[in-house]
Design a protein around this motif. Structure first.
Motif, mmCIF file in Angstrom:
data_model
loop_
_atom_site.group_PDB
_atom_site.id
_atom_site.type_symbol
_atom_site.label_atom_id
_atom_site.label_comp_id
_atom_site.label_asym_id
_atom_site.label_seq_id
_atom_site.Cartn_x
_atom_site.Cartn_y
_atom_site.Cartn_z
ATOM 1 N N ILE A 1 0.850 -1.187 0.000
ATOM 2 C CA ILE A 1 0.000 0.000 0.000
ATOM 3 C C ILE A 1 0.886 1.237 0.000
ATOM 4 N N GLU A 2 0.398 2.302 -0.601
ATOM 5 C CA GLU A 2 1.098 3.584 -0.569
ATOM 6 C C GLU A 2 0.653 4.333 0.689
ATOM 7 N N PRO A 3 1.511 4.391 1.728
ATOM 8 C CA PRO A 3 1.085 4.970 3.011
ATOM 9 C C PRO A 3 0.590 6.409 2.910
ATOM 10 N N HIS A 4 1.236 7.226 2.075
ATOM 11 C CA HIS A 4 0.824 8.632 2.000
ATOM 12 C C HIS A 4 -0.572 8.756 1.394
ATOM 13 N N ASP A 5 -0.874 7.918 0.406
ATOM 14 C CA ASP A 5 -2.230 7.908 -0.159
ATOM 15 C C ASP A 5 -3.258 7.568 0.916
ATOM 16 N N LEU A 6 -2.927 6.574 1.743
ATOM 17 C CA LEU A 6 -3.854 6.152 2.791
ATOM 18 C C LEU A 6 -4.089 7.278 3.787
ATOM 19 N N MET A 7 -3.017 7.952 4.192
ATOM 20 C CA MET A 7 -3.166 9.052 5.145
ATOM 21 C C MET A 7 -3.954 10.213 4.544
ATOM 22 N N THR A 8 -3.734 10.483 3.264
ATOM 23 C CA THR A 8 -4.487 11.549 2.596
ATOM 24 C C THR A 8 -5.979 11.235 2.599
#
Length: 245
Positions: free
Chosen positions: A147-154
């Motif tokens: 998973i792309e962590p920054h995408d998830l946080m966004t």
């Protein structure tokens, strides 16, 4: 002047944002306090971005239960919110024949954890799946992923803000105290500001212990000890040799 708010979440990493999202979606008033100038500036974006299947955890443990539930929730949430992810599958590799018994032990543990799709692949099966992988055998977990962590946080932050949550960056928690009906925090600024809340969640990652020590009324006996480890990550340029972890 003393500001008042229903809930404060300290730390805008993936855990803090997930908590803030849940509170905001439930109708709570939420302020997220972040010491850096943006969200996810530390551990949340310095990791492998692996969606774990829950193989290695003690059967029946809370960590095991949450890993499996979290994995299923992520695979449901990510497509809905456009979060970059992929169910790649994962090999736990035995380099030599003498390592094969360890794979059977892991498989038994995984099965006890409810992971029935996991199986042991021999060298021939592995060559068909990953021609560049040389090993004696491997445990294959088909539901592990990336998973792309920054995408998830966004996505988490967007959900929280859509429900009224506010992210305050460059805002450090300097000290605080717990009272009978509220928690009072003193945060950085010019001038410094006092904020009172009914619910305060310390999700400050590596800084959580330091913040807990600065808040009067928190017993040091209730604060978990910090154990730091170091991981090294490398960037590969060009075509990747494998399609799975």
């Amino acid at each position: 002047m003393i500001e008042k708010v229903d809930c404060i979440v300290i730390g805008a990493g993936v855990v803090g944002l997930a908590i803030a999202r849940s509170l905001a979606v439930a109708g709570r008033e939420v302020i997220i306090l972040e010491a850096e100038n943006s969200y996810g500036m530390h551990t949340s974006t310095r990791n492998s971005g692996c969606i774990h299947a829950g193989i290695n955890y003690p059967p029946g443990s809370l960590k095991n239960q949450l890993a499996i539930r979290g994995k299923n929730l992520l695979y449901q949430y990510c497509p809905e919110r456009g979060v970059t992810h992929e169910m790649t599958g994962k090999f736990v590799v035995a380099i030599e024949d003498e390592d094969i018994p360890v794979l059977h032990e892991l498989k038994e543990k995984a099965n006890k954890n409810g992971l029935d799709q996991i199986y042991i692949a021999d060298a021939g099966q592995i060559k068909e799946m990953e021609p560049n992988l040389n090993c004696a055998g491997a445990l294959y977990s088909p539901t592990s992923g990336l998973i792309e962590p920054h995408d998830l946080m966004t996505a988490f932050l967007g959900d929280a803000e859509n429900c009224g949550a506010v992210l305050a960056v460059n805002t450090k928690v300097l000290s605080g105290a717990i009272f009978e009906d509220f928690v009072e925090l003193i945060v950085s600024g010019n001038p410094e500001t006092k904020i009172r809340c009914g619910l305060c969640v310390n999700a400050a990652g590596h800084g959580a212990q330091k913040i807990a020590a600065a808040i009067k009324g928190i017993s040091s006996e209730t604060v978990p000890k910090q154990f730091l480890t170091r991981g090294c990550y490398f960037v590969m340029h060009g075509r990747k040799p494998f399609n799975r972890m």
